[in-house]
Motif scaffolding. Structure first.
Motif, PDB file in Angstrom:
ATOM      1  N   ALA A 282      -8.656 -17.587  -8.281  1.00  0.00           N
ATOM      2  CA  ALA A 282      -7.454 -17.963  -7.532  1.00  0.00           C
ATOM      3  C   ALA A 282      -7.537 -17.460  -6.096  1.00  0.00           C
ATOM      4  CB  ALA A 282      -6.212 -17.394  -8.218  1.00  0.00           C
ATOM      5  N   ASP A 283      -6.794 -18.096  -5.244  1.00  0.00           N
ATOM      6  CA  ASP A 283      -6.717 -17.739  -3.827  1.00  0.00           C
ATOM      7  C   ASP A 283      -6.041 -16.372  -3.698  1.00  0.00           C
ATOM      8  OD1 ASP A 283      -6.209 -17.484  -1.124  1.00  0.00           O
ATOM      9  OD2 ASP A 283      -5.346 -19.489  -0.902  1.00  0.00           O
ATOM     10  N   ARG A 284      -6.823 -15.325  -3.489  1.00  0.00           N
ATOM     11  CA  ARG A 284      -6.288 -13.959  -3.431  1.00  0.00           C
ATOM     12  C   ARG A 284      -5.363 -13.771  -2.233  1.00  0.00           C
ATOM     13  NH1 ARG A 284      -6.875 -10.686  -7.203  1.00  0.00           N
ATOM     14  NH2 ARG A 284      -6.228  -8.955  -5.919  1.00  0.00           N
ATOM     15  N   GLU A 285      -5.601 -14.501  -1.165  1.00  0.00           N
ATOM     16  CA  GLU A 285      -4.724 -14.377   0.007  1.00  0.00           C
ATOM     17  C   GLU A 285      -3.305 -14.812  -0.338  1.00  0.00           C
ATOM     18  OE1 GLU A 285      -4.406 -16.211   4.473  1.00  0.00           O
ATOM     19  OE2 GLU A 285      -6.405 -15.766   3.684  1.00  0.00           O
TER      20      GLU A 285
ATOM     21  N   LEU B  20      -1.114 -10.512  -4.775  1.00  0.00           N
ATOM     22  CA  LEU B  20      -0.075  -9.589  -5.225  1.00  0.00           C
ATOM     23  C   LEU B  20       0.364  -9.898  -6.655  1.00  0.00           C
ATOM     24  CD1 LEU B  20       1.704  -7.211  -4.322  1.00  0.00           C
ATOM     25  CD2 LEU B  20       3.375  -8.881  -3.551  1.00  0.00           C
ATOM     26  N   ALA B  21       0.528 -11.173  -6.946  1.00  0.00           N
ATOM     27  CA  ALA B  21       0.923 -11.577  -8.300  1.00  0.00           C
ATOM     28  C   ALA B  21      -0.195 -11.270  -9.295  1.00  0.00           C
ATOM     29  CB  ALA B  21       1.278 -13.058  -8.335  1.00  0.00           C
ATOM     30  N   ILE B  22      -1.428 -11.577  -8.934  1.00  0.00           N
ATOM     31  CA  ILE B  22      -2.561 -11.331  -9.822  1.00  0.00           C
ATOM     32  C   ILE B  22      -2.674  -9.836 -10.121  1.00  0.00           C
ATOM     33  CG2 ILE B  22      -5.090 -11.384  -9.995  1.00  0.00           C
ATOM     34  CD1 ILE B  22      -4.927 -13.999  -8.281  1.00  0.00           C
ATOM     35  N   ASP B  23      -2.528  -9.023  -9.088  1.00  0.00           N
ATOM     36  CA  ASP B  23      -2.632  -7.578  -9.266  1.00  0.00           C
ATOM     37  C   ASP B  23      -1.477  -7.015 -10.088  1.00  0.00           C
ATOM     38  OD1 ASP B  23      -4.947  -7.630  -7.783  1.00  0.00           O
ATOM     39  OD2 ASP B  23      -3.975  -6.996  -5.922  1.00  0.00           O
ATOM     40  N   SER B  24      -0.380  -7.732 -10.152  1.00  0.00           N
ATOM     41  CA  SER B  24       0.791  -7.269 -10.896  1.00  0.00           C
ATOM     42  C   SER B  24       0.700  -7.598 -12.383  1.00  0.00           C
ATOM     43  CB  SER B  24       2.069  -7.880 -10.306  1.00  0.00           C
ATOM     44  OG  SER B  24       2.244  -7.447  -8.971  1.00  0.00           O
TER      45      SER B  24
END
Length: 86
Positions: free
Chosen positions: A26-29, A33-37
């Motif tokens: 996924a586009d980390r930019e 934040l959502a992925i890390d959550s």
């Protein structure tokens, strides 16, 4: 208890693997934040919900439980945002 070597176990593992793969590419930019959550249990809960309600014509239970998960993850995202802004 589900035998990890049966088709159901393999199907769940494949679904879980696919969720993790999507998160990795996924586009980390935009979504970092959502992925890390998300925690490992969150991905597993998505698969459990999908499996539990896959043949249920009444999607309201699935949607309700998915919204509950969304609320928990959203709280983590907001907490991370607050930490970043301090």
């Amino acid at each position: 208890m589900v035998d990890e070597m049966d088709d159901t176990g393999h199907g769940r593992e494949g679904a879980l693997s696919a969720l993790h793969e999507v998160a990795e590419v996924a586009d980390r930019e935009r979504f970092g934040l959502a992925i890390d959550s998300f925690e490992a249990d969150d991905y597993e809960e998505i698969v459990r919900l999908a499996w539990r309600y896959q043949f249920d014509d009444d999607r309201s239970k699935f949607k309700r439980e998915l919204r509950q998960l969304q609320e928990h993850v959203s709280e983590r995202i907001l907490a991370r945002l607050e930490l970043m802004n301090e």
